[in-house]
Design a protein around this motif. Structure first.
Motif, PDB file in Angstrom:
ATOM      1  N   ALA A 188      20.045  40.693 -18.834  1.00 41.27           N
ATOM      2  CA  ALA A 188      21.326  41.399 -19.230  1.00 41.27           C
ATOM      3  C   ALA A 188      22.062  41.654 -17.773  1.00 41.27           C
ATOM      4  O   ALA A 188      23.296  42.295 -18.004  1.00 41.27           O
ATOM      5  N   HIS A 189      21.676  41.615 -16.692  1.00 41.36           N
ATOM      6  CA  HIS A 189      21.953  42.228 -15.572  1.00 41.36           C
ATOM      7  C   HIS A 189      22.381  41.421 -14.510  1.00 41.36           C
ATOM      8  O   HIS A 189      23.625  40.997 -13.999  1.00 41.36           O
ATOM      9  N   TYR A 190      21.395  40.481 -14.058  1.00 41.23           N
ATOM     10  CA  TYR A 190      21.670  39.516 -12.961  1.00 41.23           C
ATOM     11  C   TYR A 190      23.030  38.670 -13.189  1.00 41.23           C
ATOM     12  O   TYR A 190      23.894  38.639 -12.369  1.00 41.23           O
ATOM     13  N   SER A 191      23.244  37.954 -14.132  1.00 43.86           N
ATOM     14  CA  SER A 191      24.301  36.962 -14.342  1.00 43.86           C
ATOM     15  C   SER A 191      25.409  37.699 -14.605  1.00 43.86           C
ATOM     16  O   SER A 191      26.691  37.384 -14.188  1.00 43.86           O
ATOM     17  N   PHE A 192      25.544  39.137 -14.851  1.00 41.65           N
ATOM     18  CA  PHE A 192      26.506  39.885 -15.179  1.00 41.65           C
ATOM     19  C   PHE A 192      26.864  40.783 -14.221  1.00 41.65           C
ATOM     20  O   PHE A 192      27.710  41.701 -14.435  1.00 41.65           O
ATOM     21  N   LEU A 193      26.517  40.555 -12.976  1.00 39.92           N
ATOM     22  CA  LEU A 193      27.014  41.608 -11.789  1.00 39.92           C
ATOM     23  C   LEU A 193      28.465  41.209 -11.665  1.00 39.92           C
ATOM     24  O   LEU A 193      28.928  42.022 -11.174  1.00 39.92           O
ATOM     25  N   GLY A 194      28.790  40.013 -11.760  1.00 38.49           N
ATOM     26  CA  GLY A 194      30.033  39.606 -11.557  1.00 38.49           C
ATOM     27  C   GLY A 194      30.561  39.107 -12.750  1.00 38.49           C
ATOM     28  O   GLY A 194      31.839  39.163 -13.094  1.00 38.49           O
ATOM     29  N   LEU A 195      29.895  38.375 -13.452  1.00 46.93           N
ATOM     30  CA  LEU A 195      30.403  37.749 -14.762  1.00 46.93           C
ATOM     31  C   LEU A 195      30.710  38.891 -15.801  1.00 46.93           C
ATOM     32  O   LEU A 195      29.765  39.574 -16.357  1.00 46.93           O
ATOM     33  N   ASP A 196      31.794  39.239 -16.238  1.00 48.07           N
ATOM     34  CA  ASP A 196      32.230  40.128 -17.005  1.00 48.07           C
ATOM     35  C   ASP A 196      31.873  39.841 -18.533  1.00 48.07           C
ATOM     36  O   ASP A 196      32.518  38.996 -19.009  1.00 48.07           O
ATOM     37  N   PRO A 197      30.975  40.706 -19.092  1.00 40.42           N
ATOM     38  CA  PRO A 197      30.492  40.406 -20.449  1.00 40.42           C
ATOM     39  C   PRO A 197      31.501  40.748 -21.442  1.00 40.42           C
ATOM     40  O   PRO A 197      31.311  40.553 -22.925  1.00 40.42           O
ATOM     41  N   ARG A 198      32.685  41.731 -20.921  1.00 42.81           N
ATOM     42  CA  ARG A 198      33.383  42.482 -22.019  1.00 42.81           C
ATOM     43  C   ARG A 198      34.343  41.298 -22.630  1.00 42.81           C
ATOM     44  O   ARG A 198      35.180  40.680 -22.117  1.00 42.81           O
ATOM     45  N   GLY A 199      34.117  41.208 -23.943  1.00 43.77           N
ATOM     46  CA  GLY A 199      35.057  40.192 -24.676  1.00 43.77           C
ATOM     47  C   GLY A 199      34.749  38.709 -24.353  1.00 43.77           C
ATOM     48  O   GLY A 199      35.140  37.655 -24.712  1.00 43.77           O
ATOM     49  N   LEU A 200      33.715  38.451 -23.540  1.00 46.03           N
ATOM     50  CA  LEU A 200      33.149  37.140 -23.146  1.00 46.03           C
ATOM     51  C   LEU A 200      32.283  36.580 -24.455  1.00 46.03           C
ATOM     52  O   LEU A 200      31.372  36.810 -24.781  1.00 46.03           O
ATOM     53  N   LYS A 201      32.920  35.325 -24.736  1.00 48.30           N
ATOM     54  CA  LYS A 201      32.304  34.615 -26.032  1.00 48.30           C
ATOM     55  C   LYS A 201      32.244  33.023 -25.951  1.00 48.30           C
ATOM     56  O   LYS A 201      33.145  32.612 -25.284  1.00 48.30           O
ATOM     57  N   ASP A 202      31.473  32.469 -26.609  1.00 47.59           N
ATOM     58  CA  ASP A 202      31.493  30.937 -26.732  1.00 47.59           C
ATOM     59  C   ASP A 202      30.926  30.772 -28.028  1.00 47.59           C
ATOM     60  O   ASP A 202      30.718  31.666 -28.896  1.00 47.59           O
ATOM     61  N   ARG A 203      30.891  29.547 -28.211  1.00 49.61           N
ATOM     62  CA  ARG A 203      30.079  29.077 -29.556  1.00 49.61           C
ATOM     63  C   ARG A 203      28.833  29.643 -29.856  1.00 49.61           C
ATOM     64  O   ARG A 203      28.370  29.655 -31.117  1.00 49.61           O
ATOM     65  N   TYR A 204      28.134  30.204 -29.120  1.00 52.74           N
ATOM     66  CA  TYR A 204      26.737  30.561 -29.278  1.00 52.74           C
ATOM     67  C   TYR A 204      26.726  32.076 -29.185  1.00 52.74           C
ATOM     68  O   TYR A 204      25.863  32.479 -30.058  1.00 52.74           O
ATOM     69  N   ALA A 205      27.437  32.998 -28.701  1.00 58.68           N
ATOM     70  CA  ALA A 205      27.318  34.397 -28.685  1.00 58.68           C
ATOM     71  C   ALA A 205      28.556  35.171 -28.321  1.00 58.68           C
ATOM     72  O   ALA A 205      29.310  34.685 -27.770  1.00 58.68           O
ATOM     73  N   ASP A 206      28.662  36.534 -28.673  1.00 57.48           N
ATOM     74  CA  ASP A 206      29.292  37.564 -27.948  1.00 57.48           C
ATOM     75  C   ASP A 206      28.528  38.155 -26.773  1.00 57.48           C
ATOM     76  O   ASP A 206      27.600  38.976 -27.361  1.00 57.48           O
ATOM     77  N   TYR A 207      28.746  38.158 -25.678  1.00 60.48           N
ATOM     78  CA  TYR A 207      27.816  38.317 -24.562  1.00 60.48           C
ATOM     79  C   TYR A 207      27.681  39.785 -24.383  1.00 60.48           C
ATOM     80  O   TYR A 207      26.801  40.312 -23.813  1.00 60.48           O
ATOM     81  N   TRP A 208      28.854  40.632 -24.797  1.00 63.25           N
ATOM     82  CA  TRP A 208      28.838  42.005 -24.778  1.00 63.25           C
ATOM     83  C   TRP A 208      27.745  42.494 -25.885  1.00 63.25           C
ATOM     84  O   TRP A 208      26.845  43.329 -25.701  1.00 63.25           O
ATOM     85  N   GLU A 209      28.069  41.939 -27.168  1.00 62.74           N
ATOM     86  CA  GLU A 209      26.918  42.473 -27.886  1.00 62.74           C
ATOM     87  C   GLU A 209      25.570  41.989 -27.770  1.00 62.74           C
ATOM     88  O   GLU A 209      24.705  42.773 -28.030  1.00 62.74           O
ATOM     89  N   GLN A 210      25.281  40.770 -27.126  1.00 59.19           N
ATOM     90  CA  GLN A 210      23.879  40.593 -26.710  1.00 59.19           C
ATOM     91  C   GLN A 210      23.460  41.465 -25.852  1.00 59.19           C
ATOM     92  O   GLN A 210      22.240  41.713 -26.004  1.00 59.19           O
ATOM     93  N   ASN A 211      24.061  41.963 -24.745  1.00 60.39           N
ATOM     94  CA  ASN A 211      23.544  42.577 -23.737  1.00 60.39           C
ATOM     95  C   ASN A 211      23.491  44.256 -24.239  1.00 60.39           C
ATOM     96  O   ASN A 211      22.368  44.820 -23.778  1.00 60.39           O
ATOM     97  N   VAL A 212      24.261  44.721 -25.037  1.00 60.18           N
ATOM     98  CA  VAL A 212      24.393  45.890 -25.654  1.00 60.18           C
ATOM     99  C   VAL A 212      22.956  46.204 -26.587  1.00 60.18           C
ATOM    100  O   VAL A 212      21.975  46.874 -26.302  1.00 60.18           O
ATOM    101  N   ASN A 213      22.726  44.969 -27.441  1.00 53.52           N
ATOM    102  CA  ASN A 213      21.678  44.960 -28.334  1.00 53.52           C
ATOM    103  C   ASN A 213      20.413  44.707 -27.631  1.00 53.52           C
ATOM    104  O   ASN A 213      19.589  45.213 -28.065  1.00 53.52           O
TER     105      ASN A 213
END
Length: 293
Positions: A124-149
């Protein structure tokens, strides 16, 4: 990938039209354009590969498939202005890994992606040092939800403490890859050796600010000099074993600073996501994000 993420963020920050900053940006662009991302598809395979060397070539043969700490590798590989990979490698390589999709609940929290219980928190950290997970989504996941959970599952495991390790609790939590008394391991709820890594809770500030602040206060004021030295918190410790790592590892120390700043101001997220190459890459991979419109 992490080096390029940092270089591109620096390029976006040093944006003035001065001789020094123009020279710096030119050097960063030269390095960035020289990375042969497509080479690591081994001539067009539907995935990136971890390892190649002049001596051993592709002998290890390990594909980069999710879910782990390597999402940023696919984003950057698709961003390259000179050696880009096709979007197909993301969807047929990364996203078809054996431990990519999950969807089950752990400690009452749903985990969209990854191995059971989420794996080490560095995912939940390394890729998201620059890649902003807030509102980041694709067909597989909501990445904010993924990292929080993922973070909540990791913390809840430490609170319930099925291994009955000394010190674990609401203020002392966080399992991730780090040094330990046996060497180095990727600690997580499914592989818990009684070792807490301060970077796990502290690099989670954007996801769980109140819980991370409680951990920070406990680490600094409660454990104090036992785990704090001239370079900050030691890499890991175990109260059960009365053991503290003698080491400080950059890839664990660095995310603490970056993610606290992302929580405070979003600075590194804003810089990286402002890269036009990154925005084009995310669109080509079918991501949605407020940062790319």
């Amino acid at each position: 990938s992490y080096l390029c993420m940092g270089l591109l963020s620096a390029r976006q920050y040093f944006a003035r039209d001065t001789a020094k900053e123009n020279k710096l940006r030119a050097k960063i662009n030269a390095l960035w354009q020289d990375v042969e991302w497509s080479w690591h598809t081994r001539g067009g395979a539907k995935a990136l590969y971890w390892h190649w060397s002049p001596r051993y070539a592709w002998d290890i043969g390990l594909e980069i498939r999710g879910w782990n700490e390597c999402l940023i590798t696919y984003v950057l590989a698709a961003s390259s202005p000179s050696h880009a990979i096709a979007a197909d490698a993301y969807h047929r390589g990364w996203a078809e890994g054996a431990q990519f999709r999950n969807g089950k609940e752990f400690y009452g929290v749903c985990l969209p992606l990854g191995p059971d219980y989420g794996g080490p928190l560095c995912f939940a950290h390394y890729s998201f040092l620059g890649l902003d997970p807030r509102g980041l989504k694709d067909r597989y996941a909501d990445y904010w939800e993924q990292n929080v959970n993922h973070t909540l599952i990791n913390r809840e495991h430490c609170i319930r403490n099925p291994g009955q390790f000394k010190g674990y609790g609401r203020d002392c939590w966080g399992l991730t890859a780090s040094d330990d008394h046996l060497g180095y391991h990727a600690h997580d709820p499914a592989h818990d050796l009684g070792v807490i890594s301060p970077t796990a809770a502290l690099s989670s500030f954007p996801y769980t600010p109140e819980h991370s602040m409680r951990a920070l206060r406990h680490f600094y004021y409660g454990l104090g000099s036992k785990i704090w030295s001239e370079y900050g918190f030691v890499d890991a410790f175990s109260e059960t074993l009365d053991w503290c790592a003698p080491s400080h590892i950059g890839i664990d120390q660095g995310p603490i600073i970056v993610m606290i700043e992302n929580y405070r101001s979003g600075l590194l997220w804003k810089l990286f996501m402002s890269c036009p190459e990154v925005q084009r890459s995310l669109r080509s991979l079918d991501f949605e994000s407020p940062a790319i419109g």
